[in-house]
Design a protein around this motif. Sequence first.
Motif, mmCIF file in Angstrom:
data_model
loop_
_atom_site.group_PDB
_atom_site.id
_atom_site.type_symbol
_atom_site.label_atom_id
_atom_site.label_comp_id
_atom_site.label_asym_id
_atom_site.label_seq_id
_atom_site.Cartn_x
_atom_site.Cartn_y
_atom_site.Cartn_z
ATOM 1 N N ASP A 97 11.248 4.250 -0.564
ATOM 2 C CA ASP A 97 12.091 3.664 -1.243
ATOM 3 C C ASP A 97 12.998 2.974 -0.624
ATOM 4 O OD1 ASP A 97 13.141 2.777 -3.963
ATOM 5 O OD2 ASP A 97 14.788 4.029 -3.808
ATOM 6 N N LYS A 98 13.632 3.886 -0.060
ATOM 7 C CA LYS A 98 15.244 3.539 1.054
ATOM 8 C C LYS A 98 13.906 2.598 2.001
ATOM 9 C CE LYS A 98 18.032 5.466 4.314
ATOM 10 N NZ LYS A 98 18.617 7.044 4.538
ATOM 11 N N GLU A 99 13.020 2.447 2.257
ATOM 12 C CA GLU A 99 12.604 1.683 3.827
ATOM 13 C C GLU A 99 12.625 0.125 2.510
ATOM 14 O OE1 GLU A 99 8.693 2.277 7.093
ATOM 15 O OE2 GLU A 99 7.844 2.033 4.288
ATOM 16 N N LYS A 100 11.778 0.707 1.746
ATOM 17 C CA LYS A 100 11.699 -1.019 0.494
ATOM 18 C C LYS A 100 13.277 -1.684 0.522
ATOM 19 C CE LYS A 100 9.897 -2.669 -3.102
ATOM 20 N NZ LYS A 100 8.956 -2.398 -4.904
ATOM 21 N N ALA A 150 3.624 4.475 -7.290
ATOM 22 C CA ALA A 150 3.077 3.751 -6.854
ATOM 23 C C ALA A 150 4.296 3.234 -5.383
ATOM 24 C CB ALA A 150 4.119 1.607 -7.196
ATOM 25 N N LEU A 151 4.514 2.915 -5.025
ATOM 26 C CA LEU A 151 4.714 3.323 -3.074
ATOM 27 C C LEU A 151 4.154 4.503 -2.468
ATOM 28 C CD1 LEU A 151 8.484 2.880 -2.760
ATOM 29 C CD2 LEU A 151 6.967 0.700 -2.801
ATOM 30 N N LEU A 152 4.224 5.532 -2.953
ATOM 31 C CA LEU A 152 2.749 6.762 -2.541
ATOM 32 C C LEU A 152 1.745 6.249 -2.425
ATOM 33 C CD1 LEU A 152 3.198 9.167 -1.826
ATOM 34 C CD2 LEU A 152 2.792 10.624 -3.413
ATOM 35 N N PHE A 153 1.244 5.863 -3.921
ATOM 36 C CA PHE A 153 -0.384 5.385 -3.380
ATOM 37 C C PHE A 153 -0.976 4.575 -3.106
ATOM 38 C CE2 PHE A 153 -3.909 2.706 -4.805
ATOM 39 C CZ PHE A 153 -4.642 3.193 -5.627
ATOM 40 N N HIS A 154 -0.180 3.388 -2.748
ATOM 41 C CA HIS A 154 0.233 2.105 -1.747
ATOM 42 C C HIS A 154 0.217 2.586 0.028
ATOM 43 C CE1 HIS A 154 0.331 -2.064 -0.305
ATOM 44 N NE2 HIS A 154 1.797 -1.659 0.764
ATOM 45 N N LEU A 155 0.816 3.543 0.301
ATOM 46 C CA LEU A 155 1.041 4.729 1.531
ATOM 47 C C LEU A 155 -0.238 4.717 1.524
ATOM 48 C CD1 LEU A 155 2.244 5.453 3.997
ATOM 49 C CD2 LEU A 155 3.072 7.270 2.798
#
Length: 202
Positions: free
Chosen positions: A143-146, A180-185
């Motif tokens: 999330d921070k990266e985004k 969603a971020l984790l799934f994308h990774l």
Amino acid sequence: MNIDRHAQLKALHLYGMAAAWSEWRAESSAQQKPVMPEVWLDRLIIAEQADRQARSLNYQLKAARFPHHRDLIHFDWSETPLEQSRIEQLATASFMDQAHNLILVGGTGTGKTHLATALAVSAIHQGKRIRFYNAVDLVNQLDKEKQLGKAGNLAKQLILIDAVILDELGYLPFPESGGALLFHLISQLYEKTSLRYSRNRQ
């Protein structure tokens, strides 16, 4: 002219050779026996190779960022229904060669994190590169990266790793956007990097 070869070797970052040179000098002075150049050269090379392997191992163990060092030697087999022979086969890390995944499911305190870490430590001893993440911490990092406009940087780094451990997946809640971020990774790492999940049985 008195040449400090020990200092020269250290200056060249040949620390294994430097240590072996000091030992060899001390031994040769005590024995007072001539030694063929090939003998001590071989000894210096072997010492340097061993030193570099040890330094690489220590670096990878630190880079993995395990919360605690664990190994199979101290694993309590009486507390798990898992077959020891099966776990020892997994400890060869051969499943990582095809980027296969591993999921550990069980109740709280059943040794999932210990086992995941122990298998990872064994893999590092065999030259594999591992990264350990608490699932919530990883989501926060993504999330921070985004937010910084750097989405995708972590995925590019982890694709180069042999295996990623996601600990406590599903144990602590995180926002849907984080999921969603984790799934994308995970989708980016699929079939490129082994994923090792540990999660509590609900």
